[in-house]
Design a protein around this motif. Structure first.
Motif, PDB file in Angstrom:
ATOM      1  N   LEU A   1     -17.666   4.946   1.292  1.00 20.88           N
ATOM      2  CA  LEU A   1     -16.659   4.980   2.363  1.00 20.88           C
ATOM      3  C   LEU A   1     -15.419   4.209   1.928  1.00 20.88           C
ATOM      4  O   LEU A   1     -15.530   3.163   1.279  1.00 20.88           O
ATOM      5  N   PRO A   2     -14.226   4.698   2.313  1.00 19.82           N
ATOM      6  CA  PRO A   2     -13.006   3.974   1.941  1.00 19.82           C
ATOM      7  C   PRO A   2     -12.818   2.731   2.821  1.00 19.82           C
ATOM      8  O   PRO A   2     -13.384   2.646   3.907  1.00 19.82           O
ATOM      9  N   LYS A   3     -12.016   1.791   2.328  1.00 19.44           N
ATOM     10  CA  LYS A   3     -11.688   0.627   3.157  1.00 19.44           C
ATOM     11  C   LYS A   3     -10.683   1.061   4.220  1.00 19.44           C
ATOM     12  O   LYS A   3      -9.755   1.816   3.922  1.00 19.44           O
ATOM     13  N   LEU A   4     -10.881   0.597   5.450  1.00 22.69           N
ATOM     14  CA  LEU A   4      -9.996   0.998   6.549  1.00 22.69           C
ATOM     15  C   LEU A   4      -9.670  -0.201   7.432  1.00 22.69           C
ATOM     16  O   LEU A   4     -10.543  -1.037   7.695  1.00 22.69           O
ATOM     17  N   THR A   5      -8.428  -0.261   7.901  1.00 28.19           N
ATOM     18  CA  THR A   5      -8.068  -1.221   8.946  1.00 28.19           C
ATOM     19  C   THR A   5      -7.111  -0.520   9.899  1.00 28.19           C
ATOM     20  O   THR A   5      -6.456   0.450   9.510  1.00 28.19           O
TER      21      THR A   5
END
Ligand code: SAH
Length: 395
Positions: A166-170
């Motif tokens: 999963l990609p990093k997300l904010t």
């Protein structure tokens, strides 16, 4: 529905309600489940054992949602788990007179991979596993209904997501953008929390109970606070009557926010000194220049992220504890932590004992410390207990 078929005997841990199924336990996968999708879990003989979230990229291929055949993995399951978790925290908010608290603690609250922390009227979420990610919108909608909030913010910028593919997300998940800093209350303390950039979700809520112990045991002392971050323990020590605190921390921004926290609490800025740099180096300098302290706090970051790092981590813990033992005045207080889940309590105690021995000191344990009660551990998931600490008297 797709299903995974376990190897012989490997259903045992599922029957004991451990929520993880490792790739090595799986004999076959029927169908072609997508990342995060729900799969049936079957024993080798075909017996149904549970339903879980499929995560093909992770070593933990399935995280179990339920072992109850009547329980569908649907919005209703998330609603009841979230409601139970949130309601169980209500008495804690009152008991600790706080408006900041962990509301959902992942596996231990029955939602593997989901962390939800409340800071005043903002929620901060981390989706750490493929299943939690898959149900993200459902979870966010229900949190917005269950908890009165101004906004829900995502801090899924953590490396464990890479293991899940999963990609990093904010970013904002619901409601308003959080302000630059959110002020929280914890009994007599006030803290500024940087939800967007702070560590984890912004603050070390897991150290709440231990701030109270620092207040009690490091009061009237000259304190060295190693790995001080934004000064949670510094505020606690000063409120407890500490005569002075030296913070050692490698992040200048954290030290700066720490000073704002001192001011916010109406404490004497002259009693605080910030040392920006490496704890190991600065403690050695203090050792060599015969600088001594009445109380020392060691709260390092996680040294052991994997089994392969465990030996090296043990040496790191030994080094800092040895230095601290040398820097303490007779009858000094050492408050020492490890947040490496892979390092168990017994090994940690042994490391601190070895440090004391090598320093030629006498030491006693006054108290064992652990994570705060809003970070509970499911009895079926001992891995959930990660934070351990000791208060020792050293002479
Ligand atoms: N005690 C803090 C949390 C500490 S987290 C609290 O209760 O809020 C660990 C901190 O150690 C982080 O802020 C990180 O920036 C800092 N750190 C990591 N390695 C360090 C090192 N070698 N020297 C100094 N600080 C370090």
């Amino acid at each position: 529905m797709a299903s995974v078929i376990l190897k012989a005997q490997r259903e045992k841990s599922v029957l004991r309600r451990h929520p993880w199924i490792f790739s090595g336990a799986i004999a076959k996968i029927h169908g072609s489940p997508q990342t995060g999708e729900t799969v049936d879990i079957l024993a080798k003989d075909g017996k149904w054992c549970g339903r879980g979230a499929f995560s093909p990229r992770s070593q933990i291929t399935v995280r179990v949602w339920t072992v109850n055949p009547d329980e569908e993995v649907s919005p209703a399951l998330f609603r009841s788990r979230l409601k139970h978790a949130v309601e169980s925290r209500l008495p804690l908010l009152e008991k600790y007179d706080t408006n900041a608290c962990r509301l959902v603690n992942s596996e231990s609250d029955g939602i593997p991979g989901l962390i939800v922390d409340r800071y005043r009227d903002f929620l901060v979420c981390q989706f750490l596993a493929a299943g939690a990610e898959y149900w993200k919108q459902t979870i966010v909608n229900q949190l917005a209904e269950l908890v009165p909030t101004v906004g829900i913010y995502e801090r899924s910028d953590v490396t464990v997501r890479e293991k899940e593919g999963l990609p990093k997300l904010t970013g904002v998940l619901s409601g308003q953008d959080p302000p630059e800093l959110v002020e929280i209350r914890e009994g007599v303390y006030r803290f500024l929390v940087d939800i967007r950039h702070g560590h984890k979700t912004g603050f070390y809520l897991d150290q709440r109970d231990n701030r109270a112990f620092v207040h009690e045991y490091a009061g009237n002392s000259e304190v060295l606070n190693c790995f001080s971050y934004t000064g949670g323990f510094t505020v606690a020590a000063l409120k407890g009557g500490a005569t002075g605190v030296i913070n050692i921390e490698s992040s200048a921004d954290s030290l700066e926010l720490g000073l704002r926290n001192i001011r916010l609490n109406g404490l004497d800025m002259a009693k605080v000194k910030n040392m920006e740099g490496d704890v190991f180096t600065i403690m050695r300098q203090y050792r060599d220049s015969d600088r001594r302290f009445e109380a020392i706090i060691l709260d390092p970051p996680k040294f052991a992220g994997s089994r392969g790092q465990l030996m090296r981590a043990c040496r790191g813990y030994k080094d800092i504890n040895l230095l601290a033992m040398k820097l303490l005045r007779p009858d000094g207080i050492l408050i020492t932590f490890s947040c490496s889940g892979l390092l168990d309590k017994d090994l940690f105690q042994k490391i601190v004992a070895d440090a004391s021995l090598d320093a030629g000191r006498e030491s006693q344990i006054i108290r064992w410390l652990s994570q705060a009660t809003d970070h509970p551990t499911s009895l079926y998931f001992p891995e959930g207990s990660y934070l351990k600490g000791l208060i020792c008297r050293v002479w």
